[in-house]
Scaffold this active site. Structure first.
Site, PDB file in Angstrom:
ATOM      1  N   ASP A 103       0.838  -1.196   0.000  1.00  0.00           N
ATOM      2  CA  ASP A 103       0.000   0.000   0.000  1.00  0.00           C
ATOM      3  C   ASP A 103       0.876   1.250   0.000  1.00  0.00           C
ATOM      4  OD1 ASP A 103      -2.822   1.282   0.654  1.00  0.00           O
ATOM      5  OD2 ASP A 103      -1.343   2.240   1.963  1.00  0.00           O
TER       6      ASP A 103
ATOM      7  N   TYR B  17       3.399  10.062  -0.547  1.00  0.00           N
ATOM      8  CA  TYR B  17       4.523   9.523   0.209  1.00  0.00           C
ATOM      9  C   TYR B  17       5.820   9.777  -0.550  1.00  0.00           C
ATOM     10  CZ  TYR B  17       0.752   6.880   2.520  1.00  0.00           C
ATOM     11  OH  TYR B  17      -0.402   6.511   3.183  1.00  0.00           O
TER      12      TYR B  17
ATOM     13  N   LEU C  26       0.768   0.126  14.843  1.00  0.00           N
ATOM     14  CA  LEU C  26       1.851   0.248  15.820  1.00  0.00           C
ATOM     15  C   LEU C  26       2.028   1.690  16.276  1.00  0.00           C
ATOM     16  CD1 LEU C  26       4.472  -2.133  14.162  1.00  0.00           C
ATOM     17  CD2 LEU C  26       3.172  -2.569  16.250  1.00  0.00           C
TER      18      LEU C  26
ATOM     19  N   ARG D 238       2.937   4.242  14.588  1.00  0.00           N
ATOM     20  CA  ARG D 238       4.167   4.763  13.983  1.00  0.00           C
ATOM     21  C   ARG D 238       5.406   4.418  14.800  1.00  0.00           C
ATOM     22  NH1 ARG D 238       1.343   9.960  10.969  1.00  0.00           N
ATOM     23  NH2 ARG D 238      -0.702   8.980  11.023  1.00  0.00           N
TER      24      ARG D 238
ATOM     25  N   ARG E 103       6.958  12.422  13.980  1.00  0.00           N
ATOM     26  CA  ARG E 103       6.592  11.727  15.209  1.00  0.00           C
ATOM     27  C   ARG E 103       6.979  12.506  16.467  1.00  0.00           C
ATOM     28  NH1 ARG E 103       9.197   6.016  13.852  1.00  0.00           N
ATOM     29  NH2 ARG E 103      10.731   7.456  12.963  1.00  0.00           N
TER      30      ARG E 103
ATOM     31  N   ALA F  74       8.038  -0.809   7.055  1.00  0.00           N
ATOM     32  CA  ALA F  74       9.386  -1.313   7.346  1.00  0.00           C
ATOM     33  C   ALA F  74      10.377  -0.546   6.489  1.00  0.00           C
ATOM     34  CB  ALA F  74       9.486  -2.807   7.054  1.00  0.00           C
ATOM     35  N   ARG F  75      11.479  -0.137   7.098  1.00  0.00           N
ATOM     36  CA  ARG F  75      12.480   0.630   6.356  1.00  0.00           C
ATOM     37  C   ARG F  75      13.715  -0.194   6.024  1.00  0.00           C
ATOM     38  NH1 ARG F  75      12.460   6.752   8.648  1.00  0.00           N
ATOM     39  NH2 ARG F  75      13.348   7.078   6.599  1.00  0.00           N
TER      40      ARG F  75
ATOM     41  N   GLN G 107      13.134  -5.476   9.571  1.00  0.00           N
ATOM     42  CA  GLN G 107      11.824  -5.044  10.048  1.00  0.00           C
ATOM     43  C   GLN G 107      10.704  -5.692   9.234  1.00  0.00           C
ATOM     44  OE1 GLN G 107      11.955  -0.781   9.726  1.00  0.00           O
ATOM     45  NE2 GLN G 107      13.152  -0.499  11.596  1.00  0.00           N
TER      46      GLN G 107
END
Length: 330
Positions: free
Chosen positions: A52, A57, A224, A226, A245, A296-297, A301
């Protein structure tokens, strides 16, 4: 991995869906291209078939990276979900509803508008198809409601795109119950993508029951919160200055969040799972939730997220989590 039918569509989505907001970089303290591509590919290799994203983004970067990441895979086995309705380019500026001023990955200020008129949607879809390197989008969603465009116009455009074969299904995001009801007068919605987590369960009041009654899928984002529900952030945390954040976490009591997480940690250990996996699994098992987005970066992750469905929570364990939450937050 578990795969679930989305609403009344023929789409089968992975219960854990890769959420590609963070790899866009903007609002997340930057981006590392190769790590992002590896994160997407690791997700796919571990059963996550659904990705997604959105043009906003990274102002196209997230879609471009996904296009690169999936290029070597069988397209028919991957579901690409993207959005429309947040515009920033010069041709659309001033049209629609002003949302906020954002900064791209080079620090340039860009005013973002909510705009979902027919000609703009068609233009956005063509740009997304090019960036994703595909000739169809599995699920196209309006990113945020646009008060300046009739919902019927937006939905009728989505119906047209389905007939043209540009998209397979149409959904909404951040829509209220009333907006969903209005949309349903023009089209059968496939889904509504909305925020949902242990800390934010507002959709249980009206959006989820309506979706269940009308065979509309629910795509849960920010399960989560963020990263907050991973347990790695303490009250004195400090992220890079351009990470949203820093402000986002202020709505929560990080001390209470961590107290709650420590109380359920033994259950995670019993399941041989991480806290984030336990939280993701809880979310996938909530009534009415079709799939859950997890970002996930990097590859590690991504694999951790994919493994969140390697175990199940019993009714007693779900009750324990609920009771523990109430004990901490009241």
């Amino acid at each position: 991995m578990e795969y679930r039918k989305l609403g009344n569509t023929k789409l089968q989505l992975s219960a854990i869906t890769y959420g590609a907001f963070a790899i866009g970089g903007n609002m997340w303290g930057g981006n590392e291209e190769q790590e992002s591509i590896k994160a997407v590919q690791a997700s796919i290799d571990h059963g996550v078939s659904t990705i997604d994203t959105a043009p906003f983004y990274g102002f196209g970067l997230s879609e471009e990276l996904i296009g690169k990441a999936v290029a070597g895979y069988d397209r028919s086995k991957i579901q690409l979900l993207t959005k429309f309705g947040l515009v920033w380019d010069q041709s659309n500026q001033g049209k629609g509803e002003f949302f906020f001023d954002a900064a791209d990955n080079d620090g340039n200020k860009l005013p973002v508008y909510k705009y979902a008129a027919k000609e703009s949607i068609i233009r956005e879809v063509e740009a997304s198809l090019k960036r994703l390197g595909t000739d169809y989008i599995d699920l196209l969603q309006i990113h945020w409601p646009d008060a300046t465009t009739p919902i019927a116009e937006t939905m009728e455009t989505l119906e047209l795109l389905i007939k043209q074969g540009k998209i397979r299904a149409a959904g909404v995001s951040n829509y209220s119950l009333q907006q969903m009801q209005t949309s349903q007068q023009s089209i059968q919605l496939a889904s509504n993508q909305v925020p949902y987590s242990m800390l934010n369960r507002a959709i249980e009041q009206d959006v989820v029951p309506y979706a269940q009654q009308n065979h509309i899928g629910i795509i849960a984002y920010s399960p989560l919160e963020r990263g907050l529900l991973t347990g790695k952030y303490k009250p004195d945390f400090k992220l890079s200055d351009d990470d949203h954040r820093n402000g986002y976490f202020n709505q929560f009591s990080i001390g209470k969040v961590n107290l709650f997480l420590e109380a359920i940690r033994p259950l995670a250990q019993e399941k041989k799972a991480s806290l984030s996996q336990l939280v993701l699994r809880w979310t996938t098992q909530k009534p009415g939730i079709t799939v859950v987005l997890a970002g996930a970066r990097n590859a590690a992750q991504a694999i951790d997220n994919a493994k969140a469905v390697d175990f199940s929570l019993s009714a007693e364990e779900l009750a324990f989590i609920g009771q523990t939450f109430e004990g901490v937050f009241g």
